[in-house]
Design a protein around this motif. Structure first.
Motif, PDB file in Angstrom:
ATOM      1  N   SER A  41       1.216   1.220  14.029  1.00 34.60           N
ATOM      2  CA  SER A  41       1.674   0.248  15.007  1.00 34.60           C
ATOM      3  C   SER A  41       1.328   0.799  16.388  1.00 34.60           C
ATOM      4  CB  SER A  41       3.185   0.057  14.853  1.00 34.60           C
ATOM      5  OG  SER A  41       3.695  -0.629  15.979  1.00 34.60           O
ATOM      6  N   VAL A  42       0.622  -0.003  17.159  1.00 32.92           N
ATOM      7  CA  VAL A  42       0.210   0.429  18.502  1.00 32.92           C
ATOM      8  C   VAL A  42       0.186  -0.771  19.428  1.00 32.92           C
ATOM      9  CG1 VAL A  42      -2.237   0.219  17.856  1.00 32.92           C
ATOM     10  CG2 VAL A  42      -1.620   1.528  19.858  1.00 32.92           C
ATOM     11  N   ARG A  43       0.710  -0.605  20.609  1.00 30.88           N
ATOM     12  CA  ARG A  43       0.725  -1.665  21.620  1.00 30.88           C
ATOM     13  C   ARG A  43       1.117  -3.022  21.043  1.00 30.88           C
ATOM     14  NH1 ARG A  43      -1.164  -0.311  26.612  1.00 30.88           N
ATOM     15  NH2 ARG A  43      -2.341   1.658  26.700  1.00 30.88           N
ATOM     16  N   GLY A  44       2.079  -2.994  20.140  1.00 32.41           N
ATOM     17  CA  GLY A  44       2.611  -4.257  19.648  1.00 32.41           C
ATOM     18  C   GLY A  44       1.805  -4.911  18.544  1.00 32.41           C
ATOM     19  N   TYR A  45       0.731  -4.262  18.042  1.00 37.83           N
ATOM     20  CA  TYR A  45       0.048  -4.886  16.916  1.00 37.83           C
ATOM     21  C   TYR A  45      -0.205  -3.838  15.842  1.00 37.83           C
ATOM     22  CZ  TYR A  45      -4.520  -2.943  18.347  1.00 37.83           C
ATOM     23  OH  TYR A  45      -5.567  -2.111  18.654  1.00 37.83           O
ATOM     24  N   ARG A  46      -0.751  -4.291  14.716  1.00 42.27           N
ATOM     25  CA  ARG A  46      -0.970  -3.388  13.600  1.00 42.27           C
ATOM     26  C   ARG A  46      -2.454  -3.091  13.452  1.00 42.27           C
ATOM     27  NH1 ARG A  46       3.541  -3.446  10.166  1.00 42.27           N
ATOM     28  NH2 ARG A  46       5.309  -3.541  11.577  1.00 42.27           N
ATOM     29  N   LEU A  47      -2.767  -1.827  13.473  1.00 45.72           N
ATOM     30  CA  LEU A  47      -4.165  -1.400  13.372  1.00 45.72           C
ATOM     31  C   LEU A  47      -4.350  -0.578  12.108  1.00 45.72           C
ATOM     32  CD1 LEU A  47      -6.972  -1.074  14.796  1.00 45.72           C
ATOM     33  CD2 LEU A  47      -6.063   1.026  15.793  1.00 45.72           C
ATOM     34  N   THR A  48      -5.457  -0.798  11.400  1.00 49.46           N
ATOM     35  CA  THR A  48      -5.753   0.050  10.243  1.00 49.46           C
ATOM     36  C   THR A  48      -6.964   0.908  10.578  1.00 49.46           C
ATOM     37  OG1 THR A  48      -7.275  -1.521   9.210  1.00 49.46           O
ATOM     38  CG2 THR A  48      -4.949  -1.705   8.648  1.00 49.46           C
ATOM     39  N   LEU A  49      -6.878   2.149  10.202  1.00 52.58           N
ATOM     40  CA  LEU A  49      -8.030   3.020  10.399  1.00 52.58           C
ATOM     41  C   LEU A  49      -8.106   4.049   9.280  1.00 52.58           C
ATOM     42  CD1 LEU A  49      -7.285   5.283  13.519  1.00 52.58           C
ATOM     43  CD2 LEU A  49      -5.610   3.895  12.401  1.00 52.58           C
ATOM     44  N   ARG A  50      -9.309   4.541   9.042  1.00 58.08           N
ATOM     45  CA  ARG A  50      -9.504   5.457   7.935  1.00 58.08           C
ATOM     46  C   ARG A  50      -8.953   6.827   8.281  1.00 58.08           C
ATOM     47  NH1 ARG A  50     -15.440   3.188   7.186  1.00 58.08           N
ATOM     48  NH2 ARG A  50     -14.943   1.447   5.819  1.00 58.08           N
ATOM     49  N   ARG A  51      -8.738   7.576   7.237  1.00 60.17           N
ATOM     50  CA  ARG A  51      -8.161   8.900   7.414  1.00 60.17           C
ATOM     51  C   ARG A  51      -9.015   9.760   8.350  1.00 60.17           C
ATOM     52  NH1 ARG A  51      -4.152  11.844   5.341  1.00 60.17           N
ATOM     53  NH2 ARG A  51      -3.255  10.030   4.314  1.00 60.17           N
ATOM     54  N   ASP A  52     -10.347   9.707   8.157  1.00 54.71           N
ATOM     55  CA  ASP A  52     -11.155  10.575   9.024  1.00 54.71           C
ATOM     56  C   ASP A  52     -11.237  10.056  10.465  1.00 54.71           C
ATOM     57  OD1 ASP A  52     -14.107   9.757   7.046  1.00 54.71           O
ATOM     58  OD2 ASP A  52     -12.805   8.490   8.265  1.00 54.71           O
ATOM     59  N   GLU A  53     -11.002   8.772  10.648  1.00 55.96           N
ATOM     60  CA  GLU A  53     -10.893   8.290  12.026  1.00 55.96           C
ATOM     61  C   GLU A  53      -9.559   8.734  12.619  1.00 55.96           C
ATOM     62  OE1 GLU A  53     -11.336   4.177  11.049  1.00 55.96           O
ATOM     63  OE2 GLU A  53     -13.378   4.536  10.346  1.00 55.96           O
ATOM     64  N   ALA A  54      -8.516   8.679  11.787  1.00 59.70           N
ATOM     65  CA  ALA A  54      -7.186   9.065  12.266  1.00 59.70           C
ATOM     66  C   ALA A  54      -7.125  10.561  12.562  1.00 59.70           C
ATOM     67  CB  ALA A  54      -6.140   8.688  11.223  1.00 59.70           C
ATOM     68  N   GLN A  55      -7.928  11.307  11.819  1.00 59.82           N
ATOM     69  CA  GLN A  55      -7.959  12.758  12.011  1.00 59.82           C
ATOM     70  C   GLN A  55      -8.248  13.119  13.464  1.00 59.82           C
ATOM     71  OE1 GLN A  55      -7.693  14.962   9.431  1.00 59.82           O
ATOM     72  NE2 GLN A  55      -8.094  16.803  10.604  1.00 59.82           N
ATOM     73  N   ALA A  56      -9.072  12.271  14.094  1.00 60.87           N
ATOM     74  CA  ALA A  56      -9.517  12.590  15.453  1.00 60.87           C
ATOM     75  C   ALA A  56      -8.457  12.294  16.507  1.00 60.87           C
ATOM     76  CB  ALA A  56     -10.785  11.804  15.767  1.00 60.87           C
ATOM     77  N   VAL A  57      -7.426  11.549  16.104  1.00 63.18           N
ATOM     78  CA  VAL A  57      -6.424  11.155  17.096  1.00 63.18           C
ATOM     79  C   VAL A  57      -5.322  12.214  17.138  1.00 63.18           C
ATOM     80  CG1 VAL A  57      -4.760   9.386  17.761  1.00 63.18           C
ATOM     81  CG2 VAL A  57      -6.917   8.729  16.680  1.00 63.18           C
ATOM     82  N   ARG A  58      -5.223  12.880  18.253  1.00 64.74           N
ATOM     83  CA  ARG A  58      -4.243  13.966  18.391  1.00 64.74           C
ATOM     84  C   ARG A  58      -3.007  13.448  19.104  1.00 64.74           C
ATOM     85  NH1 ARG A  58      -5.377  17.889  15.385  1.00 64.74           N
ATOM     86  NH2 ARG A  58      -4.924  19.545  16.852  1.00 64.74           N
ATOM     87  N   LEU A  59      -1.854  13.671  18.495  1.00 66.90           N
ATOM     88  CA  LEU A  59      -0.598  13.154  19.037  1.00 66.90           C
ATOM     89  C   LEU A  59       0.334  14.277  19.444  1.00 66.90           C
ATOM     90  CD1 LEU A  59       0.158  10.513  16.245  1.00 66.90           C
ATOM     91  CD2 LEU A  59      -0.878  10.081  18.460  1.00 66.90           C
ATOM     92  N   ARG A  60       1.070  13.976  20.503  1.00 68.64           N
ATOM     93  CA  ARG A  60       2.154  14.888  20.842  1.00 68.64           C
ATOM     94  C   ARG A  60       3.410  14.306  20.240  1.00 68.64           C
ATOM     95  NH1 ARG A  60       1.823  15.013  26.188  1.00 68.64           N
ATOM     96  NH2 ARG A  60       0.184  16.599  26.034  1.00 68.64           N
ATOM     97  N   MET A  61       4.083  15.131  19.397  1.00 66.60           N
ATOM     98  CA  MET A  61       5.238  14.583  18.661  1.00 66.60           C
ATOM     99  C   MET A  61       6.482  14.512  19.520  1.00 66.60           C
ATOM    100  SD  MET A  61       3.631  14.139  15.972  1.00 66.60           S
ATOM    101  CE  MET A  61       4.971  13.482  15.064  1.00 66.60           C
TER     102      MET A  61
END
Lengths: 727, 79
Positions: free
Chosen positions: B59-79
């Motif tokens: 869930s991002v900016r009010g909508y639902r986005l699907t992305l592959r694991r290796d695409e998600a791997q690149a997204v670094r989050l601060r918890m």
């Protein structure tokens, strides 16, 4: 004060995110005037319609493919951006841009909006999906948006005539006003580079064009490329992350303004779309989700497989009736045979696909419109990727189990050209329904007769193995193609899961109608020509003396029947007459061009366990796989009235070589033949549709080539290894 | 409530959320992620995984986005 009338229509480009409801707006604005086709050279759909204004002006409205931004990463986006910038050959640049915005998804939609404002063209923003927004507690403030964006913002409560008139009025208003200015500020190195570009140019360009040029996606006509490279290089070295910053700046602007764009409190939705969230809890459940999806797919498959047969049968009886009528009208003779066997037969071969195409596209339309298709892609993506494909490839491949023609047509939902082509190249390996009569014949001939389906006998097992072989071949070829042939970066998924909604029958029906029409328009010539050619090859040259002899014999029988005979003799005479006719047809087939071809290729197919008779069958079944059965019937002088496959099957099994007296075919031949049909592209219609979908004859040629080789090798291995094993 | 722990989106558990710190992917993928709203400081929540564990729904900016694991791997989050 009179409104100046235009000498030509006002050209309007409709732009927006995927899933923003742009199509509904387009349909409402243009009604039945819309025309659908393709942009030349690509399979991107081109939709244009008109709207007449009360003052007499005409708005020519182009529906641009949905996009999230002005980047060029797919053929769809290339068309969108180039058309908006007036760079698409043959397409007038738009006079006004209408940006359809999903009001329930404002932040992401405004990204594109901010880019469109930099195109230096008059623009109108249309707030769509207001009902969805309201349900989530979001109430956009159109006035505040107007002020901040500098363009009219038209909220749509519905898609009725009044609302569309408001949009059209706004379009006319802005057409005569200066274009809006960019709203997102540029800073730092980027700002300097833009200034540099502007200074070096011979004319003005929009900021959008400048940004695309700096990103390396476009060149500029009014600037020589070495200067552009200079500026680009300078920018990259001074701020390598400038493009990240630029995207971030847009969202910063959006985030800052969002609170005032939305009446009420916060920028995050107060209520998530609970209906969708609840539905997804079941439909995307880790266990039930796939089960439900497979159930839906089975339903679709059943529909194409079974329901299409009703109108198909109707078409065939209609065709038979028409043939009979034409036959009576023309009278027997060569011309009669040509019209029936060449022309009408060809027309039938085209029309026979329509029920399957219509049913598949209706299903796909409803699945897409309801939002469920995205869930299907989500579920299947991992599995498809194993074979170098994409979640979106599942429906086309599964549909190809019924028939590859609509299956291949439905690959247009796969945006990425690489995956799309691969899917098209392996779809024909999915054992389609036309192969079933061939499998049935082989199984009935060599693996016991009776009902094949629904009986887990040897026959049932053979069937299963054949289907599995097709799937395995497709999986293997897919992996090989992706590695060696159709190379390219695997596209990212990055797909939105839209909220569920009731599918709109009107839009779905319209799309189905359009696709069906395009199919007929594009393939009828090929199919007609091939049908007529095959008819010719099987009919000529004729042995006039032999037919004269047969005619005499038949005349003798008919006069005997006219004289009146006892019932048993009558029966015998009728059978005799039929045998003479069947024998004649068989002999004529043997010495026709088709027969020559069959005998010529016999050396090549003998290692597969085939002979020239099967060779004729292979040639004839190029028109359609199931024709093999009727052709073999003709070769073996089994009458066309003998609907019973068992009778042909037993002839097939017991056929003897007239010279040696030995059996012509063994069970191994049968299996080899079946394997051949699993792997071969015995379908002119498939090739015709691949030609249409890929825009060139190169790929259909390749498809035919690789599958023929694959089939030959498969049959060869089957027959030879089988012979060794049996010995 | 953000700590200083940085994790990949692909390492999140269902229901966890974080704020985007950076995206470490090739340029075209990064650009697309940014355009879809995954800019620095944006909050993401992992909603579910597909049956085979891949792709992810966030869930991002009010909508639902699907992305592959290796695409998600690149997204670094601060918890």
């Amino acid at each position: 004060m009179s409104t100046p009338t235009r000498t030509r229509p006002l050209r309007v480009a409709l732009v927006g995110n995927p899933n923003c409801g742009k199509t509904t707006v387009f349909n409402a604005l243009t009604g039945l005037s819309q025309k659908v086709g393709n942009y030349p050279g690509v399979t991107v759909e081109r939709r244009v319609g008109v709207r007449k204004r009360p003052g007499g002006e005409i708005l020519e409205i182009v529906d641009i493919p949905g996009t999230y931004s002005l980047g060029i990463r797919s053929p769809d986006e290339a068309v969108a951006v180039n058309l908006l910038m007036g760079r698409l050959p043959g397409e007038r640049s738009p006079d006004v841009i209408v940006n359809v915005v999903d009001a329930s998804n404002l932040a992401r939609n405004l990204f594109l909006t901010s880019q469109l404002l930099e195109l230096d063209r008059p623009m109108v923003v249309v707030l769509n999906m207001m009902d969805v927004a309201r349900r989530r507690g979001l109430v956009p403030d159109a006035r505040a948006m107007e002020e901040a964006l500098g363009v009219p913002v038209v909220p749509l409560e519905n898609h009725g005539a009044e609302a569309m008139d408001a949009v059209a009025a706004a379009v006319e208003r802005v057409a005569q006003s200066p274009p809006p200015k960019p709203v997102v500020p540029v800073e730092g190195a980027l700002s300097k580079s833009l200034a540099d570009l502007e200074g070096s140019l011979r004319g003005r360009i929009s900021r959008a064009a400048a940004l695309l040029a700096l990103e390396g996606e476009e060149t500029l006509d009014s600037l020589d490329s070495s200067r552009l490279d200079e500026v680009r290089a300078a920018l990259e070295s001074e701020d390598p992350n400038w493009w990240k910053r630029e995207a971030g700046a847009r969202y910063r602007w959006i985030d800052a303004h969002l609170p005032c764009f939305l009446e009420g409190e916060c920028k995050e939705p107060v209520r998530p779309d609970s209906g969708t969230a609840n539905a997804d809890r079941i439909l995307l459940h880790r266990f039930f989700g796939p089960l439900i999806f497979l159930g839906v797919m089975a339903f679709v498959f059943q529909g194409i497989f079974t329901w299409a047969s009703v109108p198909s049968d109707l078409l065939e009886s209609g065709f038979n009736a028409l043939s009979a009528l034409v036959g009576r009208w023309i009278g027997p003779g060569m011309f009669h045979d040509f019209i029936l066997g060449g022309v009408l037969s060809g027309v039938l071969n085209v029309l026979v696909f329509l029920p399957q195409i219509v049913i598949l596209f209706l299903f796909i339309g409803f699945l897409e419109d309801s939002g469920y298709m995205a869930r299907g892609v989500f579920i299947m993506d991992r599995l498809m990727r194993r074979f170098g494909l994409h979640g979106r490839a599942f429906v086309p491949l599964m549909s190809s189990f019924a028939c590859a023609v609509p299956g291949i047509m439905s690959t247009r939902t796969i945006g990425n050209p690489v995956t799309r082509l691969t899917t098209i190249l392996v779809a024909p390996l999915m054992s389609c329904s036309a192969r079933l009569p061939v499998y049935t014949l082989v199984i009935a001939a060599f693996f016991g007769s009776g009902k094949v389906l629904g009986v887990m006998s040897t026959g049932g097992l053979v069937l299963l193995v054949l289907y599995a072989l097709g799937i395995a071949a497709a999986a293997l070829m897919s992996v090989l193609f992706r590695r060696f042939l159709v190379k390219g970066e695997p596209p990212a998924l990055l797909m939105e899961l839209p909220p569920y909604r009731m599918p709109r029958p009107g839009a779905v029906l319209r799309q189905t109608w359009v696709q069906s029409l395009l199919f007929v328009k594009k393939v009828w010539t090929v199919i007609l020509i091939v049908t007529a050619t095959l008819w010719f090859l099987q009919t000529f040259p004729r042995d006039e003396s032999r037919s004269a002899v047969a005619a005499t014999q038949i005349e003798a029988i008919e006069s005997a029947l006219r004289d009146g005979v006892s019932p048993e003799i009558r029966e015998r005479l009728i059978n005799e007459k039929r045998d003479i006719q069947d024998g004649l047809r068989s002999a004529q087939l043997e010495q026709s061009f088709a027969g020559v071809v069959g005998k010529t290729i016999e050396p090549v197919i003998r290692p597969l366990g085939f002979d020239w008779r099967i060779g004729i069958g292979l040639l004839a079944s190029f028109a359609a796989r199931e024709v093999l059965v009727s052709t073999m019937a003709q070769v073996f002088a089994v009458g066309a009235d003998d609907e019973d496959v068992a009778s042909l099957a037993s002839r097939f099994r017991s056929a003897k070589d007239p010279r040696t007296g030995r059996l012509l075919y063994s069970p191994l031949t049968g299996i080899s033949l079946a394997v051949f049909f699993v792997l071969a592209c015995q379908c002119m219609s498939t090739l015709a549709i691949v030609r249409r979908e890929t825009g060139t004859w190169r790929w259909p040629a390749f498809l035919f080539g690789y599958m023929t080789i694959l089939a030959w090798v498969g049959s060869f291995l089957t027959y030879q290894l089988g012979s060794l094993w049996m010995a | 409530m953000t700590s200083n722990e940085i994790r990949s989106l692909s390492d999140l558990r269902i229901g966890e959320s974080g704020v985007i710190d950076d995206i470490l992917a090739p340029r075209s993928l990064t650009r697309r992620l940014l355009e879809m709203g995954l800019t620095g400081g944006t909050r993401l929540e992992l909603i579910r995984l597909a049956p085979l564990g891949d792709p992810l729904e966030v869930s991002v900016r009010g909508y639902r986005l699907t992305l592959r694991r290796d695409e998600a791997q690149a997204v670094r989050l601060r918890m």
